[in-house]
Design an enzyme around this catalytic site. Structure first.
Site, PDB file in Angstrom:
ATOM      1  N   ARG A 264      75.628 -21.647  38.462  1.00  0.00           N
ATOM      2  CA  ARG A 264      76.817 -21.884  37.483  1.00  0.00           C
ATOM      3  C   ARG A 264      77.838 -20.517  37.724  1.00  0.00           C
ATOM      4  O   ARG A 264      77.242 -19.464  37.977  1.00  0.00           O
ATOM      5  CB  ARG A 264      75.937 -21.847  35.843  1.00  0.00           C
ATOM      6  CG  ARG A 264      74.841 -22.738  35.211  1.00  0.00           C
ATOM      7  CD  ARG A 264      75.786 -24.124  35.000  1.00  0.00           C
ATOM      8  NE  ARG A 264      75.298 -25.269  34.578  1.00  0.00           N
ATOM      9  CZ  ARG A 264      75.205 -25.819  35.640  1.00  0.00           C
ATOM     10  NH1 ARG A 264      75.181 -25.882  36.620  1.00  0.00           N
ATOM     11  NH2 ARG A 264      74.105 -27.228  35.117  1.00  0.00           N
ATOM     12  N   GLU A 293      86.629 -24.053  35.623  1.00  0.00           N
ATOM     13  CA  GLU A 293      86.518 -25.088  36.322  1.00  0.00           C
ATOM     14  C   GLU A 293      86.734 -26.747  35.739  1.00  0.00           C
ATOM     15  O   GLU A 293      86.437 -26.548  34.513  1.00  0.00           O
ATOM     16  CB  GLU A 293      84.701 -25.586  36.892  1.00  0.00           C
ATOM     17  CG  GLU A 293      83.710 -25.514  37.528  1.00  0.00           C
ATOM     18  CD  GLU A 293      82.408 -24.997  37.758  1.00  0.00           C
ATOM     19  OE1 GLU A 293      82.020 -26.591  36.883  1.00  0.00           O
ATOM     20  OE2 GLU A 293      81.818 -24.415  38.276  1.00  0.00           O
ATOM     21  N   HIS A 312      82.018 -28.524  41.988  1.00  0.00           N
ATOM     22  CA  HIS A 312      80.581 -28.432  41.309  1.00  0.00           C
ATOM     23  C   HIS A 312      80.300 -30.516  42.746  1.00  0.00           C
ATOM     24  O   HIS A 312      79.725 -30.883  41.083  1.00  0.00           O
ATOM     25  CB  HIS A 312      80.352 -28.119  40.193  1.00  0.00           C
ATOM     26  CG  HIS A 312      79.507 -28.388  40.245  1.00  0.00           C
ATOM     27  ND1 HIS A 312      80.059 -27.647  38.652  1.00  0.00           N
ATOM     28  CD2 HIS A 312      78.962 -27.929  39.793  1.00  0.00           C
ATOM     29  CE1 HIS A 312      78.473 -27.275  38.082  1.00  0.00           C
ATOM     30  NE2 HIS A 312      76.995 -27.926  38.786  1.00  0.00           N
TER      31      HIS A 312
END
Length: 351
Positions: A264, A293, A312
């Protein structure tokens, strides 16, 4: 004979009423059928019409989506279990819910107060994506240590030039793995395969493990950071781990180390990473997760040629869905039998 038939007819509604119901979102009809075969005594129903590609949420962007949302909330109202990515409205509507199974390892988007304070058992899909994530972490590291980023960039120019490129070997170097769970243990296994010394950082007490040469608690992170040639960020995002890697930690990193983040983006301070790259304290970074993000256009991170950025997607791999489906099949079977479920999340801790 008629008396038995009548008795069966009378008992049928009672049997249906006692049958556990599980609502599923984010799986195909074929996958839902597999769950039904694994737990034939459950009533497993799709919350929205299954699509070719998995979806984990219904958003009110169109009349069709609004209709699907209303259908989902109606289905959840009398459900005992839910599989997918629940919205807060789903948890509020599911007055009878006893179990929620999310399709990801991370659960932070779903820790609504109504869920955390309830008796609902929350399970996740940790470990199932770990092999792919660990592969991805090492792909980014090797792209940097073997200068593949450079060679790929000059390929179109058809340049063949043999000269010293200062390529690095991983043999004998030290990997620091922050978070020794599913992802971290798979990263450690690969690091050992490359002949690396591996230090793990985790709040849990672990028995002796051949994958780790040393284990320390998070309060000893600053002590081991200077030893690391590569720092792998594999821990979940929780209140305790948020921005655990800030200015002081980046200052303690060995000059020439590599920084690889695959869990993360909120575990590290972006401005501290940028400073470490700018000052050349770090030799490079591989990032599948960032904060923010998506990483916006014009962000200073894009300008570094010694940074590998992926959007991601490290969880993606041909083995992820088969492993996930096996977990779901086992959990629906366990839920049907009233047995303990796999991968139960501590809702207070967030993992």
């Amino acid at each position: 004979m008629k008396r038995y038939v009548l008795l069966g007819v009378c008992l049928l509604p009672l049997a249906v009423a006692q049958q556990k119901k599980v609502v599923v979102v984010g799986l195909s009809e074929t996958e839902i059928e597999e769950l039904r075969r694994a737990a034939p005594t459950l009533r497993i129903v799709p919350g929205v019409p299954p699509r070719a590609h998995a979806v984990t949420a219904v958003t009110p962007d169109s009349p069709e989506a609004l209709e699907e949302k209303q259908r989902l909330l109606k289905e959840v109202a009398d459900a005992d279990g839910f599989i997918g990515g629940p919205t807060r409205e789903v948890i509020q509507a599911g007055k009878r819910l006893k179990w929620v199974q999310v399709l990801s390892a991370g659960v932070e988007p779903y820790l609504y107060p109504e869920l955390v304070s309830s008796d609902i058992t929350l399970t996740n899909a940790r470990i199932v994506a770990s092999p792919g994530i660990a592969d991805h972490a090492f792909a980014m590291l090797l792209a940097l240590t073997r200068k593949l980023t450079y060679f790929i960039s000059i390929r179109e120019r058809e340049i063949w030039e043999r000269k010293p490129y200062d390529l690095l070997e991983l043999e004998g170097k030290t990997a620091l793995v922050i978070g020794a769970g599913g992802i971290g243990s798979h990263v450690a296994r690969r690091a050992k395969g490359f002949g690396m010394r591996v230090i793990g950082v985790d709040p849990k007490e672990f028995p002796p493990n051949p994958l780790f040469d040393r284990m320390v608690y998070p309060d000893r992170l600053d002590e081991v950071l200077p030893e690391a040639d590569v720092i792998f960020v594999c821990a979940p995002h929780t209140p305790e781990t948020e921005y655990m890697l800030g200015p002081a930690q980046f200052e303690r990193m060995k000059k020439g180390a590599f920084f690889i983040a695959v869990s993360r983006g909120k575990l590290y301070r972006m401005e501290s990473l940028l400073k470490a790259l700018d000052s050349r304290r770090l030799a490079g970074a591989g990032l599948d997760v960032t904060e923010p993000e998506p990483l916006p256009k014009g962000h200073p991170l894009w300008r570094f040629d010694n940074v590998v950025i992926t959007p991601h997607i490290a969880t993606q791999g041909d083995g992820e869905m088969p492993r996930k489906l096996e977990l779901l099949k086992e959990n629906v079977a366990r839920f049907a039998r009233g047995e303990a479920l796999r991968h139960v999340v501590d809702k207070a801790k967030g993992y």
